[in-house]
Design a protein around this motif. Structure first.
Motif, PDB file in Angstrom:
ATOM      1  N   GLY A  87    -107.252  26.325 -15.780  1.00 54.83           N
ATOM      2  CA  GLY A  87    -108.085  25.117 -15.890  1.00 54.83           C
ATOM      3  C   GLY A  87    -107.344  23.798 -15.794  1.00 54.83           C
ATOM      4  N   ARG A  88    -106.123  23.813 -15.281  1.00 56.05           N
ATOM      5  CA  ARG A  88    -105.335  22.586 -15.069  1.00 56.05           C
ATOM      6  C   ARG A  88    -105.272  21.674 -16.294  1.00 56.05           C
ATOM      7  NH1 ARG A  88    -106.647  20.843  -8.974  1.00 56.05           N
ATOM      8  NH2 ARG A  88    -105.695  22.617  -7.921  1.00 56.05           N
ATOM      9  N   ALA A  89    -105.656  20.400 -16.137  1.00 55.91           N
ATOM     10  CA  ALA A  89    -105.370  19.438 -17.210  1.00 55.91           C
ATOM     11  C   ALA A  89    -106.366  19.564 -18.366  1.00 55.91           C
ATOM     12  CB  ALA A  89    -105.418  18.017 -16.639  1.00 55.91           C
ATOM     13  N   LEU A 168     -98.301  19.868   7.836  1.00 55.75           N
ATOM     14  CA  LEU A 168     -99.480  20.643   8.237  1.00 55.75           C
ATOM     15  C   LEU A 168     -99.635  21.818   7.271  1.00 55.75           C
ATOM     16  CD1 LEU A 168    -101.452  20.150  10.473  1.00 55.75           C
ATOM     17  CD2 LEU A 168    -100.091  21.577  11.966  1.00 55.75           C
ATOM     18  N   ILE A 169    -100.220  21.531   6.117  1.00 55.50           N
ATOM     19  CA  ILE A 169    -100.105  22.471   5.004  1.00 55.50           C
ATOM     20  C   ILE A 169    -101.348  23.325   4.762  1.00 55.50           C
ATOM     21  CG2 ILE A 169     -98.486  20.952   3.818  1.00 55.50           C
ATOM     22  CD1 ILE A 169    -100.770  20.199   1.904  1.00 55.50           C
ATOM     23  N   GLU A 170    -101.109  24.406   4.023  1.00 53.54           N
ATOM     24  CA  GLU A 170    -102.206  25.120   3.374  1.00 53.54           C
ATOM     25  C   GLU A 170    -102.094  24.746   1.903  1.00 53.54           C
ATOM     26  OE1 GLU A 170    -103.099  29.344   4.043  1.00 53.54           O
ATOM     27  OE2 GLU A 170    -103.252  29.583   1.877  1.00 53.54           O
ATOM     28  N   ARG A 215    -101.791  11.821   6.439  1.00 49.58           N
ATOM     29  CA  ARG A 215    -100.528  12.155   5.777  1.00 49.58           C
ATOM     30  C   ARG A 215    -100.862  12.945   4.528  1.00 49.58           C
ATOM     31  NH1 ARG A 215     -96.099  12.169   8.078  1.00 49.58           N
ATOM     32  NH2 ARG A 215     -94.797  11.021   6.640  1.00 49.58           N
ATOM     33  N   SER A 216    -100.157  14.057   4.344  1.00 49.95           N
ATOM     34  CA  SER A 216    -100.477  14.904   3.207  1.00 49.95           C
ATOM     35  C   SER A 216     -99.242  15.124   2.351  1.00 49.95           C
ATOM     36  CB  SER A 216    -100.986  16.251   3.728  1.00 49.95           C
ATOM     37  OG  SER A 216    -101.475  16.994   2.666  1.00 49.95           O
ATOM     38  N   HIS A 217     -99.419  15.071   1.058  1.00 53.89           N
ATOM     39  CA  HIS A 217     -98.308  15.354   0.153  1.00 53.89           C
ATOM     40  C   HIS A 217     -97.936  16.830   0.297  1.00 53.89           C
ATOM     41  CE1 HIS A 217     -96.124  16.076  -3.550  1.00 53.89           C
ATOM     42  NE2 HIS A 217     -96.058  14.776  -3.738  1.00 53.89           N
ATOM     43  N   PRO A 218     -96.647  17.143   0.458  1.00 53.94           N
ATOM     44  CA  PRO A 218     -96.266  18.555   0.600  1.00 53.94           C
ATOM     45  C   PRO A 218     -96.282  19.230  -0.764  1.00 53.94           C
ATOM     46  CG  PRO A 218     -94.323  17.176   0.650  1.00 53.94           C
ATOM     47  CD  PRO A 218     -95.485  16.245   0.477  1.00 53.94           C
ATOM     48  N   SER A 219     -97.461  19.308  -1.358  1.00 55.97           N
ATOM     49  CA  SER A 219     -97.601  19.676  -2.768  1.00 55.97           C
ATOM     50  C   SER A 219     -96.856  20.921  -3.187  1.00 55.97           C
ATOM     51  CB  SER A 219     -99.073  19.921  -3.073  1.00 55.97           C
ATOM     52  OG  SER A 219     -99.824  18.886  -2.566  1.00 55.97           O
ATOM     53  N   ASN A 220     -96.980  21.977  -2.379  1.00 55.00           N
ATOM     54  CA  ASN A 220     -96.508  23.261  -2.881  1.00 55.00           C
ATOM     55  C   ASN A 220     -95.284  23.797  -2.152  1.00 55.00           C
ATOM     56  OD1 ASN A 220     -97.825  23.729  -0.525  1.00 55.00           O
ATOM     57  ND2 ASN A 220     -99.552  24.813  -1.432  1.00 55.00           N
ATOM     58  N   LEU A 250    -102.705  12.337  -1.382  1.00 52.74           N
ATOM     59  CA  LEU A 250    -101.591  12.396  -2.331  1.00 52.74           C
ATOM     60  C   LEU A 250    -101.605  13.656  -3.183  1.00 52.74           C
ATOM     61  CD1 LEU A 250    -101.160   8.892  -3.991  1.00 52.74           C
ATOM     62  CD2 LEU A 250     -99.488  10.115  -2.617  1.00 52.74           C
ATOM     63  N   GLY A 251    -102.735  14.301  -3.280  1.00 55.46           N
ATOM     64  CA  GLY A 251    -102.815  15.502  -4.114  1.00 55.46           C
ATOM     65  C   GLY A 251    -102.716  15.168  -5.596  1.00 55.46           C
ATOM     66  N   GLY A 252    -101.492  15.083  -6.087  1.00 57.37           N
ATOM     67  CA  GLY A 252    -101.236  14.904  -7.516  1.00 57.37           C
ATOM     68  C   GLY A 252    -101.890  13.688  -8.143  1.00 57.37           C
ATOM     69  N   GLY A 284    -108.428  14.678  -9.743  1.00 61.67           N
ATOM     70  CA  GLY A 284    -108.627  14.160 -11.087  1.00 61.67           C
ATOM     71  C   GLY A 284    -107.896  14.979 -12.135  1.00 61.67           C
ATOM     72  N   ASP A 285    -107.625  16.259 -11.826  1.00 60.62           N
ATOM     73  CA  ASP A 285    -107.087  17.146 -12.868  1.00 60.62           C
ATOM     74  C   ASP A 285    -105.647  17.578 -12.618  1.00 60.62           C
ATOM     75  OD1 ASP A 285    -107.845  18.639 -10.679  1.00 60.62           O
ATOM     76  OD2 ASP A 285    -108.850  20.219 -11.828  1.00 60.62           O
ATOM     77  N   LYS A 286    -104.932  16.821 -11.805  1.00 56.15           N
ATOM     78  CA  LYS A 286    -103.497  17.086 -11.673  1.00 56.15           C
ATOM     79  C   LYS A 286    -102.762  16.014 -12.479  1.00 56.15           C
ATOM     80  CE  LYS A 286    -103.680  19.544  -7.281  1.00 56.15           C
ATOM     81  NZ  LYS A 286    -103.349  19.428  -5.844  1.00 56.15           N
TER      82      LYS A 286
END
Ligand SMILES: *Cc1c(COP(=O)(O)O)cnc(C)c1O
Length: 447
Positions: A87-89, A168-170, A215-220, A250-252, A284-286
């Motif tokens: 459940g993240r945050a 170019l992420i998943e 542009r995508s944050h390379p989150s993982n 930005l993801g996070g 919202g929950d990162k």
């Protein structure tokens, strides 16, 4: 005399059994009656007939299974702060209370009380989001994946979307950027290479059909070694001259400098806005530490295009999310209040405090337990490799670590712990101090 000799135990007697009645209270009397009925049917069909105690155990097992199927609170002893599966945050007290109060009744969700007319669902968090991000306007959808989908559909449909190959992420759960773009009717134009991308890779790809640069944050993941990337501001300037929209996922979604919490620098939402992105999306929950939501901030013109997309109706957030999000954002209006958010409180727990708590575990558990330095992680698809020094309890159980962690998971509440070198590890950074007694009791019961 054994009551099974006279036949099977009566339903009402089973319902009165305290160990069964406990479930009837949480799951409702019908669920308990159904479980009892099924157990009795099974018992009738079995030869030899199970004993009364065996029947009671069958009923408890069935009810226990049902209980775990419903959404229940759990103790996160993994040390992963933003654990997606858990459940993240966690929400702050203020956010939780606001969600509960708004959820319990009517509200001005889409009603302008001054004018006595229809209002905007998104107005409630809009000014806070603008103030905190520096953007002109904002809109909120269900999660960041929905935000990316809405942006791609609004800005990219029938046009080209440029993405550099190093991004170019998943994202997880099969949410792959190329597929999302295909779904939204946008033609993906890949530029650069896996490790290096330069400004001219983008500018050379501009055509009259270019809708946006994503542009995508390379989150993982991270790319190490010989790498090169474009400075966001340079890219934004080049895009502006060419009339191309820059959308940054930005993801996070950190609003504060994470270095204050012993973490490496992480690009914040205000930085992305200041660097000239027309649109910025984040969860919202990162790193925001609030409810599940997808937040989009950006220029007035772009946000109004998003609002005009009929898809937004399918992606809209509910009132409780908006209530919790509003309170979460309010915590960022002063530096002292940020630590009312459990995520930032957990990030700031001093080692000494966790050591002292571990000592209480060891006192209760004896020689089988010891305090241990551990490694916690931020997790949640943000800062995946960021290790946080942490402290916990290592517990050696005679039943073996797999049986021990399974028993902890099946407890009430479920406790999710890790195994390391044959020991059960309880990382205290993610266990709320008020849950220590529950965890200690569950560990004591393992012995
Ligand atoms: C996590 C993440 C998402 C998805 O966010 P959800 O809120 O889980 O839908 C999208 N993009 C990036 C870059 C992410 O890190």
């Amino acid at each position: 005399m054994n009551e099974t000799l006279r036949g099977l135990p009566a339903v009402h007697r089973l319902l009165d059994d305290p160990s069964i009645a406990r479930y009837a209270q949480t799951l409702g009397p019908d669920a308990a009656k159904r479980a009892i009925g099924e157990a009795l049917d099974l018992a009738r069909a079995s030869a030899p007939q199970p004993s009364s105690e065996q029947i009671r155990q069958m009923i408890r097992d069935a009810l226990e299974h049902l209980r775990r199927e419903t959404l229940v609170a759990a103790v996160n002893a993994t040390g992963i702060l933003l654990h997606t599966n858990l459940g993240r945050a966690p929400l702050s007290t203020q956010a939780r209370e606001a969600a509960s109060a708004i959820g319990a009744g009517y509200s001005n969700l889409e009603y302008d009380v001054e004018r006595g007319a229809r209002g905007s669902r998104y107005g409630h968090v809009r000014s806070l989001l603008c103030e905190l991000s520096g953007a002109q306007d904002a809109v909120v959808v269900n999660n960041c994946a929905a935000a990316v989908f809405l942006a791609a559909d609004t800005l990219g449909r029938g046009r080209e979307t440029i993405v550099s190959r190093n991004q170019l992420i998943e994202i997880g759960g099969g949410f792959r950027l190329p597929d999302v773009l295909a779904r939204s009717g946008s033609d993906l134009v890949e530029v650069g290479t896996t490790n290096k991308v330069r400004l001219r890779d983008f500018t050379r790809a501009f055509t009259p059909r270019t809708g946006l640069v994503l542009r995508s944050h390379p989150s993982n993941f991270s790319i190490q070694g010989f790498t090169e990337d474009v400075a966001p501001r340079e890219l934004a300037d080049a895009c502006r001259s060419a009339g191309v929209v820059v959308f940054e996922d930005l993801g996070g979604g950190a609003l504060v400098d994470l270095r204050e919490y012993g973490l490496p620098r992480e690009r914040t939402v205000p930085e992305a806005v200041a660097d000239g992105a027309d649109l910025v999306a984040f969860s919202g929950d990162k790193l925001l530490g609030g409810p599940q939501a997808g937040i989009l901030v950006g220029s007035r013109a772009i946000i109004s295009r998003l609002r005009a997309n009929p898809l937004i109706r399918a992606l809209r957030v509910d009132k409780q999310t908006l209530a919790a999000l509003g309170e979460t954002l309010r915590a960022y209006t002063s530096p002292e209040r940020v630590k009312t958010l459990p995520l930032y409180r957990m990030l700031s727990i001093p080692m000494g405090e966790m050591r002292a708590r571990a000592q209480r575990y060891v006192s209760a558990l004896g020689a089988a337990a010891r305090g241990i330095e551990t490694t916690a992680y931020v997790g949640g698809g943000s800062l995946p490799q960021e290790r946080l020094p942490s402290f916990g309890v290592a517990y050696r159980c005679a039943r073996g670590p797999d049986a021990a962690t399974a028993a902890l998971r099946r407890g009430d509440p479920p406790i999710v712990a890790r195994i390391e070198h044959g020991e059960v590890i309880v990382d205290l950074r993610t266990v709320a101090p008020e849950d220590d007694e529950i965890v200690i009791r569950a560990l004591v019961q393992l012995t």
